[in-house]
Design an enzyme around this catalytic site. Structure first.
Site, PDB file in Angstrom:
ATOM      1  N   ASP A 134       0.876  -1.165   0.000  1.00  0.00           N
ATOM      2  CA  ASP A 134       0.000   0.000   0.000  1.00  0.00           C
ATOM      3  C   ASP A 134       0.919   1.222   0.000  1.00  0.00           C
ATOM      4  OD1 ASP A 134      -2.392   1.583   0.355  1.00  0.00           O
ATOM      5  OD2 ASP A 134      -1.721   1.865   2.428  1.00  0.00           O
ATOM      6  N   ASP A 165      -1.278  -0.677   6.181  1.00  0.00           N
ATOM      7  CA  ASP A 165      -1.239  -0.012   7.482  1.00  0.00           C
ATOM      8  C   ASP A 165      -2.082  -0.706   8.539  1.00  0.00           C
ATOM      9  OD1 ASP A 165      -3.813   0.637   6.794  1.00  0.00           O
ATOM     10  OD2 ASP A 165      -3.392   2.737   6.380  1.00  0.00           O
ATOM     11  N   ASP A 211      -6.861  -1.522   5.283  1.00  0.00           N
ATOM     12  CA  ASP A 211      -6.410  -2.590   4.394  1.00  0.00           C
ATOM     13  C   ASP A 211      -6.688  -3.970   4.974  1.00  0.00           C
ATOM     14  OD1 ASP A 211      -5.335  -1.043   2.261  1.00  0.00           O
ATOM     15  OD2 ASP A 211      -3.639  -0.523   3.538  1.00  0.00           O
TER      16      ASP A 211
END
Length: 662
Positions: free
Chosen positions: A362, A556, A560
Site C-alpha cells: 500500500d 497499514d 487494508d
C-alpha cells in the site's frame, strides 16, 4: 520441561511432565527435573558413584564380585534404580495412556535387555548417561525459553500512581484507566496511556527494536515497555494492565506456537511412524539372523550378541533431537523477530514468509509517511505572499491534513496569517472564508467549477495533489502538496530485489499519475492507482491463487484489513497497539519502517535453514549409528552418547537464530 511448546513457563518446584507428539501424539519429554541446580544431579551422582565402585570391584574381583556371584547383579540393580525408576515409571504411565512408542519405553527395554545378557555396567551406564544428558538438555531448553521470555516481557514491575496529590507505589494491576502515573528518568512505563507532560523522549527499543529515542508530545500515546529517557513525566492511563498493547503482544508471541509450521507438522507425522518402525527393525535384527542360522547351519548365531545389537538399535532410535529442536527453532525465530519489532503470529507464518516471491505495498502510511508538505506554489496575484496569506487564513479553521500542511508551510515562511471573519468548510471540497472583507475559496478544482470560476486548463491534467485558491470570485493560484516518501522505502525495494523477489507492486487509491510518479521514485516497476479496498483485495486474491505465486501484502493494518486477510502473508505496518493490525495481519511490524520486512524475511529464511539442518542432520547421524549398531560396530555407550549429543547439538544450533545479526 517442555520440548514441544517451549514458550510455557516451567514449574521447577515440583516434578511434572509435558507431552509432545510422538507415537500416538503424546510423547513425553518433560520429566525428572523437579528441582533446581545441584538437586537435579543427586540421583545421577549416586548412580555414577555406585557404577564406578562396581567397575572397580569387578576389575579386582573383591567383595564377592565374581561372574556367578549374586552380589554383583544386586549391586548394579541398586546403582540402576536412582536413575532407572523415574524412567520406568514414565514408561508405565505412557503405556497406560496408550503411548507405547516413547523414549522411556525404549530405554527401559534396552536396559532390561542388557541386564538379561549380564551386561550390568552397560545397563547402568546407559540409563545414567541418558539421565545426565536429558538433564543437561532440559537445562539448555529451560535457559533458552527463559531468555526468550525475558526478551519479550519488558513490562514494568510497579507503578507510581498519583492519588490525593501524593505518589503511591503499587502493582500495575491495581491502576485503573483515568488515573495518572508518574514515571522517573530511566524507569520503564508500566501501563498504556497518554502523555500529560510536555514533550518528552522515550526509549522504545524493547518494543520496536529502534535504537533512536522517540519524541512524544503532550496528548500522544505512550505504551507500556517504553523507558523515559530524560525527565520525569506524568501519563494518564488509558488501558488496564492486562489490556495493554504489550500484554497483547506477549500473548500473541507466547501463543504463536499453536500455529505449527509445516516442518513441525511433518515431525509429528514422522514420529508416529518412525518409532514403531525402529522397534520392528530391532526385532528383525534378532529374528532374521536366527532364521538365517536355521536355514544355513554354517552361519554362527549367538542370541546375546544379536540382542545386544538390537538394544543399541533401540537406544539410538529415540527421536529426542527432532522432537525438541524443530519447535524450539521456530520459537527462537519468533523471539528473534520480536527483538526487532516484528511479530509473527505463528510458526506457520515464519515458514510461509520464506516462500514469498511477490510483494504488494500500500502507498500511504506504508511507503510514505502520510504527512503532506507543500512542494510548489503558483500565483497569478502580483504578490505571491498575499495569495499564500489568504489561502492559509481560509484553511486555518480546518482540521484536514492538507489544510494543516498549508498553514504550517505559510507559517514557516514567516507570513502573517489573518484571522477570517467567518469560515465555512465544505466537506470533500475545501473551505469558503471571508478575510477582512475579501471572499476566499480554497480547495479542489471541483469546488471552483461549482462556483463558475475559471482556471488554467493544464491544472486539470495535473496528477499531483493541489489546493486551488480563488479571491473575490477569480482564480488566484494554487499550491502543490506531496506525501513524503519514508527514508528507508527505496532501500527496501532495492533489497527485495537482492533477496530474489523481483515482483514488487504498489497499490493505492490515489490518482494513477500520482501513483506512477511515486513508483518511479521508489524503483517500483508495477503500480496501480485509483483502487478501492475491494479492488486491492481482488488484485491480491488473484495473485495469491495463481500457481507458483506467493504474495505478501504490506499495509497499514486499518483500512487494508480485507487485503491483509486475503493475501498469503498479511503484513501490518506501524501496528503497535492497533487492534485492527493485530487481528487482520499474519505479521505485525511495530515500527513505521518498511525495511523491517527485509529483516522478517531474513529471519524466516534463517529459521527455515536451521530447522532443516536439525532435521536432516539428526536423521542422517541416527541412520549411520543405527546401521553401525546393527552391524555390531557401535556399543550401548556409543548409542546413548550419540543420542544425547545429537539432541544437545540440535538445541544449540536452534539458538543460533537468536544469536545471529540481521
Amino acid at each position: 520441561m517442555e520440548h514441544c511448546n517451549c514458550n510455557d513457563t516451567h514449574n521447577n518446584e515440583s516434578r511434572h511432565s509435558k507431552h509432545c507428539a510422538c507415537g500416538d501424539g503424546k510423547h513425553s519429554h518433560g520429566h525428572r527435573h523437579g528441582h533446581e541446580g545441584a538437586r537435579r544431579f543427586v540421583a545421577p551422582c549416586l548412580s555414577f558413584v555406585m557404577l564406578i565402585a562396581g567397575i572397580i570391584l569387578d576389575h579386582f574381583g573383591i567383595m564377592g564380585f565374581t561372574p556367578d556371584s549374586i552380589i554383583r547383579p544386586i549391586w548394579y540393580i541398586a546403582a540402576f534404580l536412582p536413575t532407572g525408576l523415574p524412567v520406568i515409571r514414565e514408561a508405565i504411565e505412557g503405556i497406560a495412556s496408550r503411548d507405547y512408542f516413547n523414549e522411556f519405553t525404549l530405554m527401559t527395554i534396552a536396559c532390561i535387555g542388557a541386564f538379561c545378557i549380564r551386561e550390568y555396567p552397560e545397563a547402568v551406564g546407559v540409563m545414567l548417561f541418558y539421565s545426565i544428558g536429558e538433564t543437561l538438555q532440559d537445562m539448555a531448553v529451560d535457559r533458552a525459553t527463559r531468555n526468550i521470555s525475558r526478551l519479550l516481557d519488558v513490562r514494568g514491575e510497579h507503578a507510581t500512581v498519583i492519588r490525593n496529590g501524593e505518589p503511591v507505589r503499587v502493582k500495575p494491576e491495581e491502576v485503573m484507566p483515568g488515573e495518572v502515573i508518574e514515571v522517573y528518568p530511566g524507569e520503564r512505563v508500566p501501563l498504556d496511556g497518554t502523555l500529560e507532560s510536555e514533550e518528552a523522549a522515550f526509549d522504545t527499543s524493547a518494543l520496536t527494536g529502534e535504537s533512536v529515542p522517540r519524541d512524544i508530545s503532550r496528548g500522544e500515546e505512550v505504551l507500556a515497555g517504553m523507558i523515559s529517557s530524560g525527565k520525569r513525566v506524568r501519563i494518564n492511563v488509558t488501558r488496564r494492565y492486562a489490556d495493554s498493547a504489550l500484554s497483547r503482544i506477549l500473548d500473541l508471541v507466547n501463543n504463536a506456537q499453536e500455529k505449527k509450521a509445516p516442518a513441525e507438522l511433518f515431525m509429528r507425522r514422522f514420529a508416529r511412524v518412525y518409532t514403531p518402525v525402529v522397534i520392528v527393525l530391532a526385532l528383525l535384527v534378532i529374528a532374521v539372523p536366527a532364521i538365517v542360522a536355521t536355514v544355513n547351519p554354517s552361519f554362527h548365531y549367538t542370541f546375546s550378541e544379536w540382542l545386544y545389537r538390537a538394544l543399541v538399535f533401540l537406544v539410538i532410535s529415540c527421536p529426542c533431537a527432532l522432537v525438541i529442536s524443530v519447535p524450539l527453532g521456530y520459537f527462537a525465530g519468533i523471539g528473534a523477530a520480536s527483538r526487532k519489532g516484528i511479530l509473527f503470529k505463528g510458526g506457520n507464518y515464519l515458514e510461509a514468509i520464506t516462500r514469498v516471491n511477490t510483494v504488494a505495498f500500500d502507498k500511504t502510511g506504508t511507503l510514505t509517511t502520510g504527512r503532506f508538505s507543500v512542494i510548489d506554489v503558483k500565483s497569478v496575484l502580483p504578490d505571491r505572499r498575499e495569495m499564500l496569506s489568504l489561502l492559509a487564513a481560509a484553511e486555518s479553521g480546518s482540521s484536514h491534513p492538507l489544510a494543516k500542511a498549508v498553514v504550517e508551510y505559510v507559517t514557516s515562511l514567516g507570513i502573517a496569517i489573518p484571522v477570517p471573519d467567518k469560515m465555512k468548510e465544505i466537506a470533500g471540497n475545501g473551505t469558503h472564508a471571508t478575510v477582512s472583507g475579501t471572499e476566499v475559496m480554497a480547495g479542489s478544482l471541483r469546488m471552483l467549477r461549482s462556483a463558475d470560476i475559471s482556471y488554467p486548463e493544464e491544472l486539470t491534467c495535473n496528477g499531483a495533489t493541489i489546493i486551488a485558491c480563488a479571491v473575490d470570485g477569480k482564480y488566484a493560484g494554487y499550491v502543490t502538496l506531496a506525501d513524503t516518501i519514508k527514508e528507508d522505502a527505496p532501500m527496501t525495494v532495492e533489497h527485495l530485489h537482492k533477496l530474489g523477489i523481483d515482483d514488487v507492486v504498489m497499490l493505492s487509491g490515489d490518482k494513477k499519475e500520482t501513483v506512477d510518479d511515486y513508483a518511479r521514485r521508489l524503483g517500483i516497476k508495477e503500480a496501480h492507482g485509483e483502487l478501492l479496498p475491494e479492488d486491492k483485495a481482488e488484485y491480491v486474491g488473484h495473485i495469491s491463487s495463481t500457481p507458483g505465486k506467493s504474495i505478501a501484502f504490506v499495509g497499514d493494518g486499518m483500512n487494508d484489513a480485507p487485503v491483509l486477510a486475503i493475501s498469503n502473508i498479511g503484513v501490518a505496518m506501524g501496528g503497535l497497539g492497533s487492534d485492527a493490525a493485530i487481528e487482520s495481519a499474519d505479521v505485525v511490524i511495530q515500527t513505521d519502517q518498511p525495511s523491517r520486512l527485509i529483516t522478517a524475511i531474513k529471519i524466516g529464511r534463517t529459521t527455515h535453514s536451521i530447522v532443516m539442518e536439525n532435521i536432516i542432520g539428526a536423521i542422517a547421524i541416527k541412520a549411520i549409528i543405527l546401521i553401525l549398531g546393527a552391524a555390531g560396530y557401535a556399543s550401548l555407550w556409543a548409542a546413548v552418547f550419540a543420542d544425547v549429543g545429537v539432541a544437545l547439538l540440535a538445541v544449540l544450533n536452534s539458538m543460533r537464530i537468536l544469536w545471529k545479526r540481521y
